[in-house]
Design a protein around this motif. Structure first.
Motif, PDB file in Angstrom:
ATOM      1  N   ALA A   1       0.832  -1.209   0.000  1.00 17.95           N
ATOM      2  CA  ALA A   1       0.000   0.000   0.000  1.00 17.95           C
ATOM      3  C   ALA A   1       0.859   1.248   0.000  1.00 17.95           C
ATOM      4  O   ALA A   1       0.545   2.242  -0.683  1.00 17.95           O
ATOM      5  CB  ALA A   1      -0.941  -0.008   1.205  1.00 17.95           C
ATOM      6  N   ALA A   2       1.965   1.217   0.769  1.00 15.84           N
ATOM      7  CA  ALA A   2       2.878   2.368   0.790  1.00 15.84           C
ATOM      8  C   ALA A   2       3.489   2.581  -0.590  1.00 15.84           C
ATOM      9  O   ALA A   2       3.598   3.723  -1.074  1.00 15.84           O
ATOM     10  CB  ALA A   2       3.968   2.145   1.838  1.00 15.84           C
ATOM     11  N   GLY A   3       3.893   1.485  -1.230  1.00 17.67           N
ATOM     12  CA  GLY A   3       4.442   1.598  -2.578  1.00 17.67           C
ATOM     13  C   GLY A   3       3.413   2.108  -3.574  1.00 17.67           C
ATOM     14  O   GLY A   3       3.739   2.935  -4.441  1.00 17.67           O
ATOM     15  N   ALA A   4       2.172   1.632  -3.444  1.00 18.41           N
ATOM     16  CA  ALA A   4       1.110   2.084  -4.336  1.00 18.41           C
ATOM     17  C   ALA A   4       0.814   3.567  -4.127  1.00 18.41           C
ATOM     18  O   ALA A   4       0.564   4.307  -5.087  1.00 18.41           O
ATOM     19  CB  ALA A   4      -0.152   1.259  -4.098  1.00 18.41           C
ATOM     20  N   TYR A   5       0.864   3.997  -2.865  1.00 21.41           N
ATOM     21  CA  TYR A   5       0.634   5.410  -2.560  1.00 21.41           C
ATOM     22  C   TYR A   5       1.722   6.274  -3.193  1.00 21.41           C
ATOM     23  O   TYR A   5       1.436   7.319  -3.798  1.00 21.41           O
ATOM     24  CB  TYR A   5       0.613   5.597  -1.048  1.00 21.41           C
ATOM     25  N   ARG A   6       2.971   5.833  -3.060  1.00 22.06           N
ATOM     26  CA  ARG A   6       4.083   6.579  -3.643  1.00 22.06           C
ATOM     27  C   ARG A   6       3.994   6.609  -5.174  1.00 22.06           C
ATOM     28  O   ARG A   6       4.420   7.577  -5.810  1.00 22.06           O
ATOM     29  CB  ARG A   6       5.414   5.945  -3.230  1.00 22.06           C
ATOM     30  N   ALA A   7       3.418   5.540  -5.760  1.00 17.93           N
ATOM     31  CA  ALA A   7       3.293   5.463  -7.214  1.00 17.93           C
ATOM     32  C   ALA A   7       2.055   6.194  -7.731  1.00 17.93           C
ATOM     33  O   ALA A   7       1.859   6.290  -8.949  1.00 17.93           O
ATOM     34  CB  ALA A   7       3.250   4.005  -7.653  1.00 17.93           C
ATOM     35  N   GLY A   8       1.204   6.680  -6.817  1.00 16.79           N
ATOM     36  CA  GLY A   8       0.008   7.412  -7.224  1.00 16.79           C
ATOM     37  C   GLY A   8      -1.135   6.529  -7.692  1.00 16.79           C
ATOM     38  O   GLY A   8      -2.033   6.989  -8.402  1.00 16.79           O
ATOM     39  N   LEU A   9      -1.127   5.249  -7.266  1.00 14.57           N
ATOM     40  CA  LEU A   9      -2.201   4.342  -7.666  1.00 14.57           C
ATOM     41  C   LEU A   9      -3.441   4.563  -6.805  1.00 14.57           C
ATOM     42  O   LEU A   9      -3.348   4.975  -5.648  1.00 14.57           O
ATOM     43  CB  LEU A   9      -1.741   2.887  -7.525  1.00 14.57           C
ATOM     44  N   THR A  10      -4.597   4.257  -7.354  1.00 12.66           N
ATOM     45  CA  THR A  10      -5.845   4.329  -6.608  1.00 12.66           C
ATOM     46  C   THR A  10      -6.127   2.973  -5.967  1.00 12.66           C
ATOM     47  O   THR A  10      -5.592   1.945  -6.409  1.00 12.66           O
ATOM     48  CB  THR A  10      -7.016   4.693  -7.534  1.00 12.66           C
ATOM     49  N   PRO A  11      -6.982   2.924  -4.949  1.00 15.36           N
ATOM     50  CA  PRO A  11      -7.339   1.631  -4.357  1.00 15.36           C
ATOM     51  C   PRO A  11      -7.923   0.658  -5.374  1.00 15.36           C
ATOM     52  O   PRO A  11      -7.629  -0.541  -5.324  1.00 15.36           O
ATOM     53  CB  PRO A  11      -8.370   2.024  -3.290  1.00 15.36           C
ATOM     54  N   ASN A  12      -8.749   1.139  -6.296  1.00 13.60           N
ATOM     55  CA  ASN A  12      -9.326   0.252  -7.300  1.00 13.60           C
ATOM     56  C   ASN A  12      -8.257  -0.332  -8.220  1.00 13.60           C
ATOM     57  O   ASN A  12      -8.350  -1.491  -8.643  1.00 13.60           O
ATOM     58  CB  ASN A  12     -10.375   0.989  -8.133  1.00 13.60           C
ATOM     59  N   GLN A  13      -7.246   0.438  -8.541  1.00 12.40           N
ATOM     60  CA  GLN A  13      -6.150  -0.078  -9.361  1.00 12.40           C
ATOM     61  C   GLN A  13      -5.389  -1.165  -8.616  1.00 12.40           C
ATOM     62  O   GLN A  13      -4.970  -2.165  -9.204  1.00 12.40           O
ATOM     63  CB  GLN A  13      -5.213   1.066  -9.767  1.00 12.40           C
ATOM     64  N   VAL A  14      -5.220  -0.987  -7.309  1.00  8.10           N
ATOM     65  CA  VAL A  14      -4.560  -2.008  -6.497  1.00  8.10           C
ATOM     66  C   VAL A  14      -5.406  -3.283  -6.466  1.00  8.10           C
ATOM     67  O   VAL A  14      -4.872  -4.403  -6.538  1.00  8.10           O
ATOM     68  CB  VAL A  14      -4.305  -1.483  -5.074  1.00  8.10           C
ATOM     69  N   THR A  15      -6.712  -3.142  -6.384  1.00  8.49           N
ATOM     70  CA  THR A  15      -7.606  -4.306  -6.436  1.00  8.49           C
ATOM     71  C   THR A  15      -7.421  -5.071  -7.740  1.00  8.49           C
ATOM     72  O   THR A  15      -7.374  -6.310  -7.758  1.00  8.49           O
ATOM     73  CB  THR A  15      -9.077  -3.870  -6.300  1.00  8.49           C
ATOM     74  N   LEU A  16      -7.310  -4.356  -8.838  1.00  4.97           N
ATOM     75  CA  LEU A  16      -7.127  -5.006 -10.145  1.00  4.97           C
ATOM     76  C   LEU A  16      -5.761  -5.686 -10.246  1.00  4.97           C
ATOM     77  O   LEU A  16      -5.635  -6.732 -10.887  1.00  4.97           O
ATOM     78  CB  LEU A  16      -7.312  -3.984 -11.257  1.00  4.97           C
ATOM     79  N   ILE A  17      -4.741  -5.098  -9.619  1.00  5.59           N
ATOM     80  CA  ILE A  17      -3.432  -5.757  -9.585  1.00  5.59           C
ATOM     81  C   ILE A  17      -3.531  -7.070  -8.808  1.00  5.59           C
ATOM     82  O   ILE A  17      -2.972  -8.103  -9.206  1.00  5.59           O
ATOM     83  CB  ILE A  17      -2.374  -4.829  -8.955  1.00  5.59           C
TER      84      ILE A  17
ATOM     85  N   ALA B   1      -7.106   2.737   0.733  1.00  6.05           N
ATOM     86  CA  ALA B   1      -8.364   3.489   0.753  1.00  6.05           C
ATOM     87  C   ALA B   1      -8.526   4.236   2.074  1.00  6.05           C
ATOM     88  O   ALA B   1      -8.944   5.405   2.102  1.00  6.05           O
ATOM     89  CB  ALA B   1      -9.543   2.541   0.515  1.00  6.05           C
ATOM     90  N   ARG B   2      -8.179   3.575   3.187  1.00  2.00           N
ATOM     91  CA  ARG B   2      -8.300   4.246   4.488  1.00  2.00           C
ATOM     92  C   ARG B   2      -7.277   5.362   4.634  1.00  2.00           C
ATOM     93  O   ARG B   2      -7.558   6.395   5.245  1.00  2.00           O
ATOM     94  CB  ARG B   2      -8.150   3.221   5.615  1.00  2.00           C
ATOM     95  N   LEU B   3      -6.092   5.157   4.081  1.00  4.23           N
ATOM     96  CA  LEU B   3      -5.044   6.173   4.175  1.00  4.23           C
ATOM     97  C   LEU B   3      -5.412   7.431   3.387  1.00  4.23           C
ATOM     98  O   LEU B   3      -5.229   8.551   3.867  1.00  4.23           O
ATOM     99  CB  LEU B   3      -3.721   5.611   3.648  1.00  4.23           C
ATOM    100  N   THR B   4      -5.944   7.238   2.180  1.00  7.05           N
ATOM    101  CA  THR B   4      -6.212   8.362   1.280  1.00  7.05           C
ATOM    102  C   THR B   4      -7.626   8.904   1.386  1.00  7.05           C
ATOM    103  O   THR B   4      -7.912   9.987   0.871  1.00  7.05           O
ATOM    104  CB  THR B   4      -5.963   7.942  -0.177  1.00  7.05           C
ATOM    105  N   GLY B   5      -8.520   8.158   2.042  1.00  8.45           N
ATOM    106  CA  GLY B   5      -9.915   8.573   2.094  1.00  8.45           C
ATOM    107  C   GLY B   5     -10.615   8.457   0.756  1.00  8.45           C
ATOM    108  O   GLY B   5     -11.655   9.082   0.539  1.00  8.45           O
ATOM    109  N   ARG B   6     -10.054   7.635  -0.146  1.00  5.21           N
ATOM    110  CA  ARG B   6     -10.607   7.509  -1.487  1.00  5.21           C
ATOM    111  C   ARG B   6     -11.432   6.242  -1.663  1.00  5.21           C
ATOM    112  O   ARG B   6     -11.745   5.845  -2.773  1.00  5.21           O
ATOM    113  CB  ARG B   6      -9.481   7.544  -2.529  1.00  5.21           C
TER     114      ARG B   6
END
Length: 239
Positions: free
Chosen positions: A37-53, A96-101
């Motif tokens: 999640a930290a890596g995804a946040y740094r990469a600018g990914l959305t929670p939904n994109q992480v779900t698809l990964i 999602a909890r970190l970004t509120g998105r």
């Protein structure tokens, strides 16, 4: 955007409760998901994109189970992909909890991916048994179907229990202490522990035996969960 260390600290602060969570999810999958999640946040990914990964890793692994002849190489590759996919499954909610998105769309997508995973994993095993298994009896082909039924019913019944008794469940969880005994007892029902059986793909007989044991265990857990959830929901009847 803060440093990775800062993001990880914030993610720890936004972590869901450990109540009702197995030791694997608490000490392995959630920490791994936190790093992702930290890596995804740094990469600018959305929670939904992480779900698809997560879906990409998981579904690719299960397609390999169905299409590739079992071997130790396949066993390691499948397990690694399933474990990474499961960690990303934890990472999307943490992000999602970190970004509120987070939102209903993300929760819906997450459940759709999870439901598809539960159906596909046992379908893949069934296909592998049929194509490569050299089974002692054709009755073995019924095992993945029974395991699939237990897994899907557990998932759907648990989801409905959460939705129908949400307020009461939240209140009960807040009041209940974190139980180490319960965390150990839930290990056999944890998806991450289930994934370990794929490390036996290189030895078909051992894989069948391990898979059969897990099928029995999950069926017993289903009976216990259904009884518990029915009683809890019945207690919510007005009057």
């Amino acid at each position: 955007m803060g440093s990775t260390g800062t993001v990880l600290r914030e993610l720890r602060g936004a972590q869901k409760s450990a109540k009702g969570v197995s030791l694997y999810s608490r000490y392995v999958n959630r920490p791994a998901g936190r790093v992702l999640a930290a890596g995804a946040y740094r990469a600018g990914l959305t929670p939904n994109q992480v779900t698809l990964i997560s879906a990409l890793f998981t579904y690719a692994a299960l397609a390999a189970v169905a299409l590739v002849e079992p071997s130790w190489t396949l066993a390691l590759a499948v397990y690694a992909a399933l474990a990474i996919g499961f960690a990303f499954d934890s990472a999307d909610g943490q992000l999602a909890r970190l970004t509120g998105r987070g939102g209903p769309d993300g929760e819906w997508l997450d459940h759709v991916v999870d439901c598809g995973k539960l159906v596909l994993v046992h379908t893949a095993v069934l296909i592998s048994f049929y194509r490569f298994g050299e089974l002692p009896s054709e009755a073995w082909l019924l095992l993945p179907l029974g395991f699939q039924l237990a897994a899907v019913v557990t998932f759907c019944a648990g989801l409905l229990r959460e939705k129908l008794g949400k307020a009461a469940a939240t209140e009960a969880q807040a009041a209940a202490p974190v139980s180490q005994v319960r965390a150990v007892a839930l290990l056999p029902a944890d998806y991450g522990v289930f994934c370990l059986v794929f490390l036996l793909l290189g030895a078909p007989g051992a894989f069948r035996a391990g898979y059969a044991v897990l099928a029995v265990v999950h069926t017993l857990f289903l009976a216990a969960f259904l009884t518990k959830w029915f009683r809890e929901l019945r207690a919510l009847r007005p009057g």
